[in-house]
Design a protein around this motif. Sequence first.
Motif, PDB file in Angstrom:
ATOM      1  N   GLY A 147       0.814  -1.215   0.000  1.00  0.00           N
ATOM      2  CA  GLY A 147       0.000   0.000   0.000  1.00  0.00           C
ATOM      3  C   GLY A 147       0.846   1.263   0.000  1.00  0.00           C
ATOM      4  N   ALA A 148       1.957   1.243   0.737  1.00  0.00           N
ATOM      5  CA  ALA A 148       2.840   2.419   0.797  1.00  0.00           C
ATOM      6  C   ALA A 148       3.386   2.748  -0.583  1.00  0.00           C
ATOM      7  CB  ALA A 148       3.982   2.174   1.778  1.00  0.00           C
ATOM      8  N   GLY A 150       2.132   1.724  -3.461  1.00  0.00           N
ATOM      9  CA  GLY A 150       0.991   2.053  -4.324  1.00  0.00           C
ATOM     10  C   GLY A 150       0.535   3.485  -4.112  1.00  0.00           C
ATOM     11  N   TYR A 151       0.572   3.918  -2.863  1.00  0.00           N
ATOM     12  CA  TYR A 151       0.192   5.285  -2.506  1.00  0.00           C
ATOM     13  C   TYR A 151       1.083   6.289  -3.243  1.00  0.00           C
ATOM     14  CZ  TYR A 151      -0.195   9.278   0.725  1.00  0.00           C
ATOM     15  OH  TYR A 151      -0.365  10.517   1.278  1.00  0.00           O
ATOM     16  N   ALA A 154       0.200   6.194  -7.007  1.00  0.00           N
ATOM     17  CA  ALA A 154      -1.106   6.823  -7.255  1.00  0.00           C
ATOM     18  C   ALA A 154      -1.015   8.346  -7.205  1.00  0.00           C
ATOM     19  CB  ALA A 154      -2.129   6.329  -6.236  1.00  0.00           C
ATOM     20  N   MET A 176       3.985  -2.987  -6.677  1.00  0.00           N
ATOM     21  CA  MET A 176       3.635  -3.015  -5.251  1.00  0.00           C
ATOM     22  C   MET A 176       3.926  -4.395  -4.657  1.00  0.00           C
ATOM     23  SD  MET A 176      -0.022  -1.055  -5.657  1.00  0.00           S
ATOM     24  CE  MET A 176      -0.797  -1.743  -4.208  1.00  0.00           C
TER      25      MET A 176
END
Lengths: 293, 217
Positions: A147-148, A150-151, A154, A176
């Motif tokens: 998630g980190a 991907g954040y 994004a 990711m």
Amino acid sequence: MFSNVKELIELSEVSKKSISEIMISKEMAATNKPREDIINKMLESLKVMENAIQSGIKGVTSYSGITGGDGKRMYDYLQNGDYLTDEIFIKAICYAISTNEVNAAMGLICATPTAGSAGVVPSVLFSLKDKLNLSEEDCVNFLFTSGAFGYIIANNACISGAAGGCQAEVGSASGMAAAAAVIAKGGTAQQAANALSLALKNMMGLICDPVAGLVEVPCITRNAAGAVNALCAAEMALAGIKSIIPPDEVIEAMYKVGISMPVELRETALGGIATTKTGEEIKNKLFGCNKCR
Amino acid sequence: MKYNSVFDIIGPIMIGPSSSHTAGAVRIGSFAREVFGKAPTAIKICFYGSFAETYQGHGTDVAVIGGILGFKTNNPNIPKSIEIAKKQGINIEFITSNDIAPHPNTAKLVISNDMEELTILGISIGGGSIEILSINNYDLDIKFNTKAFLLVHNKNIPKHYDINKFIENNNRNITIKDVSNKGVHNACLNVLYTKNNNNVNLINKIQDNNIRVIAIN
């Protein structure tokens, strides 16, 4: 706290905190929610991912009827034991396909980062779970780590096929998953960043050309590609292979490539395999020439 | 930052098949429903760009209607939302447009009943996240580092309120924009833009006056 990969890695190295821990702290600061709530929310996502795989391997058919049963085929193939490569590789393919078949059946999935790429991160996680002996906490940390990264993608590029092609969806998910796999194996934050870059570069330029505009062909099998590409990138990084181009520059390149992609190749079903003879036949059979219900 | 939470990336938990074309569409519909405050009797949706090309296969049509009916992204009734809406007597129309849109995933929703009409323009930017770009054809133009809240109150309440009384003196961090549909029976809609990080007290004060507050971003 961090707005790009360089900052995230530096923060991890200086603070000696894991990437998942940094992401959890950032989430607590951004939402004012207690740690327990945040962990439990991720646990919920983990369970949805696991359930989707379990549904998919039993055999599901898509809402449109044009795909289905391949998750079960791969699962039976795995059980038979007579395959080319190895168990982890087959599991990654099986779980990725299974997740995206459930998605195409309008079932419940966890977008990671999107529904079209939902199979990649969970399949890499669950294919490695047994070998790496991952506990539930390790699995949750895997998701925070992915998630980190991907954040960052994004916020610095994009994660929608319509804006950036499939490189932005399956490509991002693959990056990711690659980074998270490295950390799960005990690799360093820098190695994880290398894995991210390598995975993204391997999928640079991937178009979004969905047949009949559905999230099925080639999306379902592309998730398998995203999963094994993540394993490929993770292995390279763990072996000490570095990405010559740094991750933040690769992310920027992906963003620019996405912008310069013609609209026909960005989730409009107006190019690629969507406009092959068979692709058009499938579209006409499902929707005819009248688009409105 | 377009995405503020790790759960924008690992999530949402949703009914497939597309986070931008299904889940995002549900959320645009949900926003419209929250502002309108009740089920409408008529819904007209215009899809642009990629939405226009792929809305059937992605379930964008059932998704937007589901959102307007009050469904969340993980509601298993989403595939049946059009049937459900029609059973409730809601009139539904879908059109597509080739006009240049602000984003490949753009939808314009016009929801109404005999007396009121609301227009929302929203975009689905990926991963299930959305942005609301205009309300009743007023561009929201939300700037960087600004939070925006929609203040909704029924015109029929007897006391006319001056929204400026909620803003403390000398607070240059807050501005107000009227985005009401000027038709006779429509609600008063005002967008409150604030550069302050903590707006809890302000929101509480406003809500104490029977004004609904809906976060836009």
